[in-house]
Design an enzyme around this catalytic site. Structure first.
Site, PDB file in Angstrom:
ATOM      1  CB  CYS A 114      10.620 -10.239  -5.385  1.00 40.60           C
ATOM      2  SG  CYS A 114      10.368  -8.470  -5.205  1.00 40.60           S
ATOM      3  CG  HIS A 251      13.616 -11.635  -2.518  1.00 41.32           C
ATOM      4  ND1 HIS A 251      14.296 -10.729  -3.300  1.00 41.32           N
ATOM      5  CD2 HIS A 251      12.452 -11.018  -2.147  1.00 41.32           C
ATOM      6  CE1 HIS A 251      13.582  -9.617  -3.398  1.00 41.32           C
ATOM      7  NE2 HIS A 251      12.466  -9.773  -2.704  1.00 41.32           N
ATOM      8  CG  ASN A 281      12.895  -6.067  -2.411  1.00 42.33           C
ATOM      9  OD1 ASN A 281      13.385  -6.660  -3.368  1.00 42.33           O
ATOM     10  ND2 ASN A 281      11.672  -6.300  -1.988  1.00 42.33           N
TER      11      ASN A 281
HETATM   12  O1  UT7 Z   1      10.001  -8.370  -2.332  1.00 48.82           O
HETATM   13  C1  UT7 Z   1       8.656  -8.612  -2.428  1.00 48.82           C
HETATM   14  C2  UT7 Z   1       8.108  -9.013  -1.150  1.00 48.82           C
HETATM   15  N1  UT7 Z   1       7.954  -7.859  -0.267  1.00 48.82           N
HETATM   16  C3  UT7 Z   1       8.122  -8.060   1.022  1.00 48.82           C
HETATM   17  O2  UT7 Z   1       8.511  -9.129   1.420  1.00 48.82           O
HETATM   18  C4  UT7 Z   1       7.749  -6.974   1.965  1.00 48.82           C
HETATM   19  C5  UT7 Z   1       7.058  -7.562   3.168  1.00 48.82           C
HETATM   20  N2  UT7 Z   1       6.627  -6.584   4.148  1.00 48.82           N
HETATM   21  C6  UT7 Z   1       7.486  -5.915   4.926  1.00 48.82           C
HETATM   22  O3  UT7 Z   1       8.692  -6.072   4.783  1.00 48.82           O
HETATM   23  C7  UT7 Z   1       6.937  -5.028   6.024  1.00 48.82           C
HETATM   24  O4  UT7 Z   1       5.539  -5.230   6.123  1.00 48.82           O
HETATM   25  C8  UT7 Z   1       7.231  -3.519   5.795  1.00 48.82           C
HETATM   26  C9  UT7 Z   1       8.720  -3.253   6.007  1.00 48.82           C
HETATM   27  C10 UT7 Z   1       6.823  -3.102   4.402  1.00 48.82           C
HETATM   28  C11 UT7 Z   1       6.457  -2.662   6.799  1.00 48.82           C
HETATM   29  O5  UT7 Z   1       6.761  -3.071   8.119  1.00 48.82           O
HETATM   30  P1  UT7 Z   1       5.607  -3.322   9.186  1.00 48.82           P
HETATM   31  O6  UT7 Z   1       6.261  -3.650  10.451  1.00 48.82           O
HETATM   32  O7  UT7 Z   1       4.665  -4.328   8.585  1.00 48.82           O
HETATM   33  O8  UT7 Z   1       4.961  -1.884   9.293  1.00 48.82           O
HETATM   34  P2  UT7 Z   1       3.456  -1.425   9.038  1.00 48.82           P
HETATM   35  O9  UT7 Z   1       3.142  -1.444   7.593  1.00 48.82           O
HETATM   36  O10 UT7 Z   1       2.556  -2.177   9.972  1.00 48.82           O
HETATM   37  O11 UT7 Z   1       3.504   0.075   9.520  1.00 48.82           O
HETATM   38  C12 UT7 Z   1       3.718   0.400  10.898  1.00 48.82           C
HETATM   39  C13 UT7 Z   1       3.743   1.913  11.057  1.00 48.82           C
HETATM   40  C14 UT7 Z   1       2.552   2.620  10.433  1.00 48.82           C
HETATM   41  O12 UT7 Z   1       2.187   3.702  11.273  1.00 48.82           O
HETATM   42  P3  UT7 Z   1       0.938   3.572  12.276  1.00 48.82           P
HETATM   43  O13 UT7 Z   1      -0.247   3.295  11.411  1.00 48.82           O
HETATM   44  O14 UT7 Z   1       1.281   2.443  13.197  1.00 48.82           O
HETATM   45  O15 UT7 Z   1       0.910   4.906  12.938  1.00 48.82           O
HETATM   46  C15 UT7 Z   1       3.110   3.188   9.150  1.00 48.82           C
HETATM   47  O16 UT7 Z   1       2.451   4.342   8.705  1.00 48.82           O
HETATM   48  O17 UT7 Z   1       4.905   2.459  10.410  1.00 48.82           O
HETATM   49  C16 UT7 Z   1       4.527   3.535   9.554  1.00 48.82           C
HETATM   50  N3  UT7 Z   1       5.445   3.591   8.421  1.00 48.82           N
HETATM   51  C17 UT7 Z   1       6.577   4.305   8.421  1.00 48.82           C
HETATM   52  N4  UT7 Z   1       7.134   5.093   9.348  1.00 48.82           N
HETATM   53  C18 UT7 Z   1       8.314   5.657   9.046  1.00 48.82           C
HETATM   54  C19 UT7 Z   1       5.349   2.925   7.252  1.00 48.82           C
HETATM   55  N5  UT7 Z   1       6.408   3.224   6.473  1.00 48.82           N
HETATM   56  C20 UT7 Z   1       7.188   4.062   7.189  1.00 48.82           C
HETATM   57  C21 UT7 Z   1       8.417   4.697   6.925  1.00 48.82           C
HETATM   58  N6  UT7 Z   1       8.933   5.479   7.881  1.00 48.82           N
HETATM   59  N7  UT7 Z   1       9.078   4.533   5.766  1.00 48.82           N
END
Ligand code: UT7
Length: 324
Positions: A114, A251, A281
């Site tokens: 990225c 980005h 992304n």
């Molecule tokens: O380009 C390269 C760099 N990449 C990035 O910059 C990405 C950086 N990270 C992020 O943007 C965020 O961490 C994400 C968007 C990937 C995830 O967001 P988050 O607020 O950190 O969510 P999380 O991983 O803590 O997940 C929260 C909950 C989980 O459920 P529980 O364990 O709380 O029950 C996940 O299982 O959301 C759930 N979850 C989803 N639910 C519905 C994860 N993915 C999904 C989904 N739909 N697609």
């Protein structure tokens, strides 16, 4: 006088097929509400079967050349950032070179996921400033959809395909921040963080392409701190203040990360170029796609100061400051 590189044209290309969050709800255990709240993404483009990274890159390159009013024959260097090359070798850049009908000069790929576009800009700028090239195409192009595991909802909803390109040309300047030029690039990497964001395949390891794997929360934390630092580094190096920035072209991984950086810089949202809602992304393509949009819709004016920043797998991260 100082030799510098100036961006003299930009262009982009998006595959025709747009996939909305609603479309994804039908095949993945997710919801439009979750994706929008956590990321700001509403839709992304996905390349058609048989549509390759080089096809996207070539279309963006042609658009950038057209905007610059330049013939492809005047290009002597192509630097293409991608993490989804057509083949393991040769480079996708050489395919673009052939597609443009070029038989002179040189072409290479850059791999910084990225952060790839910022890395590619820096590489091309070095070629220009050392006199190895006079006109370079710098391209970010990805068919990231091909790396997605559709059973992994934590990654498959985030990414999209696309390409963006700029034409860089050698220019004379005073060597200070008033030059209409690429003012600086600052690059960093730290390979200790390999397993936070990677693809679980490769020619040497598994002999398969593999799928993207990510520890999203940890990447998020690194993104906010490392991007803030590299932005500060760029401003200090040029004797500039956050208030000098006309446009943040970041980005586009997550709107919450972008908002966080803008808040630190005290930049109003009107100065932030945002495409993550419509593109998702697109890895190395996201910055040149956003830049082309803001230039072609008339937001970016001559003399404006543009700050670009990105972080990706590796970890790799960096910033670029451009006076338009
Ligand atoms: O380009 C390269 C760099 N990449 C990035 O910059 C990405 C950086 N990270 C992020 O943007 C965020 O961490 C994400 C968007 C990937 C995830 O967001 P988050 O607020 O950190 O969510 P999380 O991983 O803590 O997940 C929260 C909950 C989980 O459920 P529980 O364990 O709380 O029950 C996940 O299982 O959301 C759930 N979850 C989803 N639910 C519905 C994860 N993915 C999904 C989904 N739909 N697609």
């Amino acid at each position: 006088m100082a030799k510098r590189s100036r961006i003299v044209g930009c262009g982009s290309y998006l595959p025709a097929n747009a996939v909305s969050n609603k479309d994804l709800e039908a095949r993945v255990d997710t919801s439009d509400e979750w994706i929008v709240q956590r990321t700001g993404i509403r839709s992304r483009h996905v390349a058609a079967e048989g549509e390759l990274t080089s096809d996207l890159a070539l279309a963006a390159a042609r658009a950038a050349l057209n905007h610059a009013g330049m013939d492809a024959a005047s290009i002597d260097c192509i630097v293409l950032a991608t993490t989804t090359p057509d083949n393991t070798f040769p480079s996708t850049a050489t395919k673009v070179q052939a597609g443009l009908g070029l038989t002179r000069g040189f072409a290479l790929d850059v791999q910084a996921v990225c952060a790839g576009f910022v890395y590619a800009l820096s590489v091309a700028d070095s070629f220009i400033r050392t006199g190895q090239a006079t006109r370079a195409l710098v391209i970010g192009a990805e068919t990231f959809s091909r790396l997605l595991d559709w059973n992994d909802r934590t990654t498959c909803v985030l990414f999209g395909d696309g390409a963006g390109a700029v034409v860089l040309e050698a220019a004379e300047g005073k060597g200070d921040a008033s030059d209409r030029a690429l003012l600086s690039t600052h690059l960093h990497s730290d390979g200790r963080y390999y397993d936070l964001l990677y693809v679980d395949g490769g020619a040497s390891s598994t002999m398969t392409t593999g799928h993207v794997r990510m520890h999203g929360q940890e990447i998020f934390r690194h993104a906010v701190t490392k991007l803030s630092e590299v932005v500060e580094e760029a401003l200090v190096a040029n004797g500039l203040e956050p208030s000098d920035i006309d446009w943040l072209v970041p980005h586009q991984a997550n709107q919450r990360i972008i908002d966080g950086i803008a808040r630190k810089l005290k930049l109003p949202s009107s100065k932030v170029v945002l495409t993550v809602d419509r593109h998702g992304n697109t890895s190395a393509a996201s910055i040149p796609l956003a830049l082309a949009e803001a230039v072609h819709d008339g937001r970016v004016k001559r003399g404006d100061l543009i700050l670009m920043e990105a972080i990706g797998g590796g970890l790799t991260w960096g910033s670029a400051l451009v006076r338009w």
